[in-house]
Design a protein around this motif. Structure first.
Motif, PDB file in Angstrom:
ATOM      1  N   SER A 192      61.244  43.363  85.941  1.00 35.21           N
ATOM      2  CA  SER A 192      62.561  43.873  86.291  1.00 35.21           C
ATOM      3  C   SER A 192      62.974  43.380  87.670  1.00 35.21           C
ATOM      4  N   LYS A 193      64.283  43.391  87.911  1.00 35.77           N
ATOM      5  CA  LYS A 193      64.777  43.056  89.247  1.00 35.77           C
ATOM      6  C   LYS A 193      64.493  44.190  90.232  1.00 35.77           C
ATOM      7  N   GLU A 194      64.193  45.378  89.724  1.00 36.90           N
ATOM      8  CA  GLU A 194      63.820  46.493  90.592  1.00 36.90           C
ATOM      9  C   GLU A 194      62.426  46.235  91.166  1.00 36.90           C
ATOM     10  N   THR A 195      62.212  46.676  92.399  1.00 39.89           N
ATOM     11  CA  THR A 195      60.941  46.375  93.057  1.00 39.89           C
ATOM     12  C   THR A 195      59.998  47.578  93.140  1.00 39.89           C
ATOM     13  N   PHE A 196      60.429  48.766  92.678  1.00 38.71           N
ATOM     14  CA  PHE A 196      59.529  49.913  92.566  1.00 38.71           C
ATOM     15  C   PHE A 196      60.148  50.892  91.583  1.00 38.71           C
ATOM     16  N   ASP A 197      59.340  51.838  91.134  1.00 34.92           N
ATOM     17  CA  ASP A 197      59.818  52.806  90.146  1.00 34.92           C
ATOM     18  C   ASP A 197      58.835  53.971  90.123  1.00 34.92           C
ATOM     19  N   THR A 198      59.151  54.993  89.327  1.00 33.15           N
ATOM     20  CA  THR A 198      58.178  56.051  89.078  1.00 33.15           C
ATOM     21  C   THR A 198      57.320  55.659  87.881  1.00 33.15           C
ATOM     22  N   LEU A 199      56.120  56.146  87.862  1.00 40.68           N
ATOM     23  CA  LEU A 199      55.228  55.860  86.745  1.00 40.68           C
ATOM     24  C   LEU A 199      55.780  56.446  85.452  1.00 40.68           C
ATOM     25  N   GLY A 200      56.405  57.617  85.545  1.00 37.30           N
ATOM     26  CA  GLY A 200      56.973  58.241  84.355  1.00 37.30           C
ATOM     27  C   GLY A 200      58.034  57.377  83.706  1.00 37.30           C
ATOM     28  N   HIS A 201      58.902  56.788  84.517  1.00 33.94           N
ATOM     29  CA  HIS A 201      59.949  55.924  83.957  1.00 33.94           C
ATOM     30  C   HIS A 201      59.353  54.670  83.345  1.00 33.94           C
ATOM     31  N   GLN A 202      58.297  54.162  83.952  1.00 36.12           N
ATOM     32  CA  GLN A 202      57.634  52.992  83.377  1.00 36.12           C
ATOM     33  C   GLN A 202      56.975  53.326  82.040  1.00 36.12           C
ATOM     34  N   LYS A 203      56.428  54.510  81.919  1.00 30.89           N
ATOM     35  CA  LYS A 203      55.845  54.921  80.633  1.00 30.89           C
ATOM     36  C   LYS A 203      56.914  54.948  79.542  1.00 30.89           C
ATOM     37  N   GLN A 204      58.153  55.238  79.930  1.00 28.09           N
ATOM     38  CA  GLN A 204      59.247  55.304  78.962  1.00 28.09           C
ATOM     39  C   GLN A 204      59.825  53.943  78.634  1.00 28.09           C
ATOM     40  N   THR A 205      59.809  53.017  79.592  1.00 29.96           N
ATOM     41  CA  THR A 205      60.579  51.772  79.433  1.00 29.96           C
ATOM     42  C   THR A 205      59.744  50.493  79.391  1.00 29.96           C
ATOM     43  N   ASN A 206      58.532  50.501  79.906  1.00 29.09           N
ATOM     44  CA  ASN A 206      57.714  49.290  79.957  1.00 29.09           C
ATOM     45  C   ASN A 206      57.027  49.090  78.614  1.00 29.09           C
ATOM     46  N   TYR A 207      57.298  47.952  77.973  1.00 29.23           N
ATOM     47  CA  TYR A 207      56.763  47.700  76.629  1.00 29.23           C
ATOM     48  C   TYR A 207      55.247  47.824  76.577  1.00 29.23           C
ATOM     49  N   ALA A 208      54.566  47.478  77.675  1.00 25.92           N
ATOM     50  CA  ALA A 208      53.107  47.441  77.684  1.00 25.92           C
ATOM     51  C   ALA A 208      52.480  48.819  77.840  1.00 25.92           C
ATOM     52  N   LEU A 209      53.299  49.838  78.102  1.00 21.83           N
ATOM     53  CA  LEU A 209      52.774  51.188  78.300  1.00 21.83           C
ATOM     54  C   LEU A 209      53.133  52.130  77.151  1.00 21.83           C
ATOM     55  N   ARG A 210      53.527  51.581  76.018  1.00 20.27           N
ATOM     56  CA  ARG A 210      53.852  52.440  74.876  1.00 20.27           C
ATOM     57  C   ARG A 210      52.648  53.296  74.499  1.00 20.27           C
ATOM     58  N   ALA A 211      52.873  54.572  74.327  1.00 20.23           N
ATOM     59  CA  ALA A 211      51.780  55.504  74.068  1.00 20.23           C
ATOM     60  C   ALA A 211      51.069  55.228  72.757  1.00 20.23           C
ATOM     61  N   ASP A 212      51.799  54.718  71.752  1.00 19.49           N
ATOM     62  CA  ASP A 212      51.207  54.491  70.442  1.00 19.49           C
ATOM     63  C   ASP A 212      50.725  53.052  70.244  1.00 19.49           C
ATOM     64  N   MET A 213      50.635  52.300  71.309  1.00 20.43           N
ATOM     65  CA  MET A 213      50.275  50.882  71.226  1.00 20.43           C
ATOM     66  C   MET A 213      48.762  50.732  71.072  1.00 20.43           C
ATOM     67  N   THR A 214      48.337  49.978  70.063  1.00 17.75           N
ATOM     68  CA  THR A 214      46.917  49.699  69.908  1.00 17.75           C
ATOM     69  C   THR A 214      46.504  48.574  70.833  1.00 17.75           C
ATOM     70  N   LYS A 215      45.196  48.431  71.034  1.00 22.11           N
ATOM     71  CA  LYS A 215      44.719  47.343  71.882  1.00 22.11           C
ATOM     72  C   LYS A 215      45.081  45.988  71.282  1.00 22.11           C
ATOM     73  N   ALA A 216      44.955  45.858  69.974  1.00 17.58           N
ATOM     74  CA  ALA A 216      45.294  44.589  69.322  1.00 17.58           C
ATOM     75  C   ALA A 216      46.765  44.240  69.526  1.00 17.58           C
ATOM     76  N   GLU A 217      47.642  45.239  69.405  1.00 19.14           N
ATOM     77  CA  GLU A 217      49.070  45.000  69.623  1.00 19.14           C
ATOM     78  C   GLU A 217      49.332  44.601  71.071  1.00 19.14           C
ATOM     79  N   PHE A 218      48.666  45.278  71.983  1.00 22.10           N
ATOM     80  CA  PHE A 218      48.824  44.970  73.404  1.00 22.10           C
ATOM     81  C   PHE A 218      48.411  43.525  73.686  1.00 22.10           C
ATOM     82  N   VAL A 219      47.244  43.130  73.219  1.00 25.41           N
ATOM     83  CA  VAL A 219      46.751  41.776  73.463  1.00 25.41           C
ATOM     84  C   VAL A 219      47.720  40.748  72.901  1.00 25.41           C
TER      85      VAL A 219
END
Length: 469
Positions: A192-219
């Motif tokens: 993102s063009k933003e240079t900092f954020d809250t961890l909570g917002h990243q959990k909601q918006t960062n594709y790599a932090l999806r709660a239901d993401m498997t390791k295989a999907e992440f890789v």
């Protein structure tokens, strides 16, 4: 407690100054250390630690010089093996600074030695994460930059998945995330063009932090679409790991004023590359033959790293008056320490000495479009593949600037070649490189594709059916 992000746009890099009760730490400092020393002195603080999140690939950090100048201790994670004195912190170890603490979290994945520093405030509450290249805003670090590692990028990506899930995501949502890079860095894909954020917002918006993401999907998602890293990355890693020349000596050597005669002699005696750092339009009007134009007002250091393979390459340069130290400093940021001096008096001194000059043809987007209407032409688009795929002139040849040196045989010297990028910066770099390689029939399109797309010429004019035939 004072927390300050020191962001350098041309490298998309964030360093950090944290202070409490007269003690300070610097996290991931740049090569030039005076700003950190002056800041601490102004605040009446002593720099206690220089914290490094990992061995950086895209810039040379100032940890060695800064620790020596400030009497501070360098800290890496336990998996690092630097060639200089440093404290290798264990996972979970706590570092006290004034009334605050930093907990060291081992977060391998971007590289094996990567760590994240968790800052706890005066009450012991988790306040901020300094994530280095482990977690960006909108992305995570690419897992293919580990130097001399026997781990595959898939294995490192799996380690990164575990680091994020086990060390970072369990933390409270209000914890601030301060990464080492933002949009424009080659250390990730979708920052993102933003240079900092809250961890909570990243959990909601960062594709790599999806709660239901498997390791295989992440890789799969993290490794998909990775472009080859710039060639200078491994060289910068080694400098950060082994040490480097003192920045003050690099500046002294690079800021030698050279007369036109001495400049020319230096090139002949050392094989120095002539780097012209002026604006593309100024370079086009008049320049030293065979010089390479990489303008200081663009992404200067990354393009130097992309296009000059040898960081030991001797360099002399032409710059606008008063910007000489900036040029040497920005070269040193990416490990180009062998700068031997600059042309004193610039191009006027060169021409006054009766030296030969050259120019580069550059036309407006309107004239370019009219020429395409009149006859077929060979158009070389030096933008990235993603930019080209989004929209381009039909029949144009896509030769990304970063790969230009490898694709010279594809471009016929006997044809007139029209070069363009997005806005004119990269195409002039390409023109200067091609010209130094013996191409003479080159025409730069000023303003690039943005200007081309804004012309009033019908879209049917933007067809180049001849391609390379």
């Amino acid at each position: 407690m004072k927390v300050e992000q020191i962001y350098t746009g041309c490298l998309a890099q964030g360093a950090y100054y944290i202070e409490s009760q007269g003690e300070a730490v610097i996290i991931d400092p740049l090569r030039e250390i005076k700003p950190y020393l002056l800041k601490a002195e102004k605040n009446g603080a002593k720099i206690k630690y220089v914290l490094e999140t990992h061995f950086h690939a895209d810039f040379v950090s100032g940890h060695v010089d800064l620790a020596q100048a400030a009497g501070a201790e360098i800290v890496f994670g336990a998996a690092a093996a630097p060639s200089f004195p440093a404290h290798l912190a264990q996972d979970g170890e706590v570092l006290k600074v004034g009334e605050v603490t930093f907990q060291v979290l081992h977060t391998p994945g971007h590289t094996p030695e990567s760590v994240t520093y968790l800052l706890k405030d005066e009450t012991g509450k988790d306040y901020a994460l300094f994530t280095g290249d482990t977690l960006f805003i909108g992305d995570v670090g690419r897992p293919d930059l580990a130097a001399k590692s026997d781990l595959t990028q898939e294995e490192l990506a799996g380690m990164l998945y575990d680091s994020l899930r086990n060390k970072i995501m369990p933390l409270d949502d209000d914890v601030l995330v301060y990464p080492a890079h933002g949009a424009g860095s080659a250390c990730g894909k979708n920052m993102s063009k933003e240079t900092f954020d809250t961890l909570g917002h990243q959990k909601q918006t960062n594709y790599a932090l999806r709660a239901d993401m498997t390791k295989a999907e992440f890789v799969q998602e993290v490794t998909d679409g990775l472009l080859p890293p710039p060639g200078y990355f491994p060289l910068n890693v080694q400098l950060n790991k082994q040490g480097y020349a003192n920045i003050e000596q690099v500046l002294t050597n690079g800021l030698q004023p050279l007369s036109a005669q001495a400049f020319e002699a230096m090139v002949k005696e050392t094989g120095a590359l002539v780097l012209d750092t002026r604006k593309p339009t100024v370079f086009a009007a008049q320049h030293i033959p065979n010089s390479i134009n990489i303008g200081i007002d663009g992404s200067f250091a990354p393009w130097v790293g992309e296009l000059i393979p040898d960081i030991q390459q001797p360099i002399v340069f032409v710059s606008d008056e008063g910007r000489e130290e900036e040029v040497v400093t920005r070269l040193a940021r990416v490990g180009y320490d062998n700068t031997l001096g600059y042309l004193q008096g610039g191009l006027p001194a060169w021409t006054a000495a009766g030296k030969e000059t050259a120019s580069q043809s550059s036309i407006s987007a309107q004239e370019f479009a009219q020429r395409l209407q009149e006859s077929p032409a060979l158009v070389v688009d030096v933008r990235k593949p993603g930019e080209f795929d989004a929209e381009h002139i039909e029949g144009a040849l896509n030769v990304p600037l970063s790969n230009l040196n490898e694709h010279l045989p594809q471009i016929p010297k006997e044809r007139t070649v029209y070069l363009h990028c997005a806005g004119g910066y990269r195409s002039m770099i390409a023109a200067s490189i091609l010209k130094a390689r013996g191409f003479s029939n080159l025409v730069d399109v000023a303003g690039g594709y943005k200007a081309i797309s804004e012309t009033q010429i019908p879209r049917t004019a933007f067809v180049c059916p001849s391609s390379l035939k």
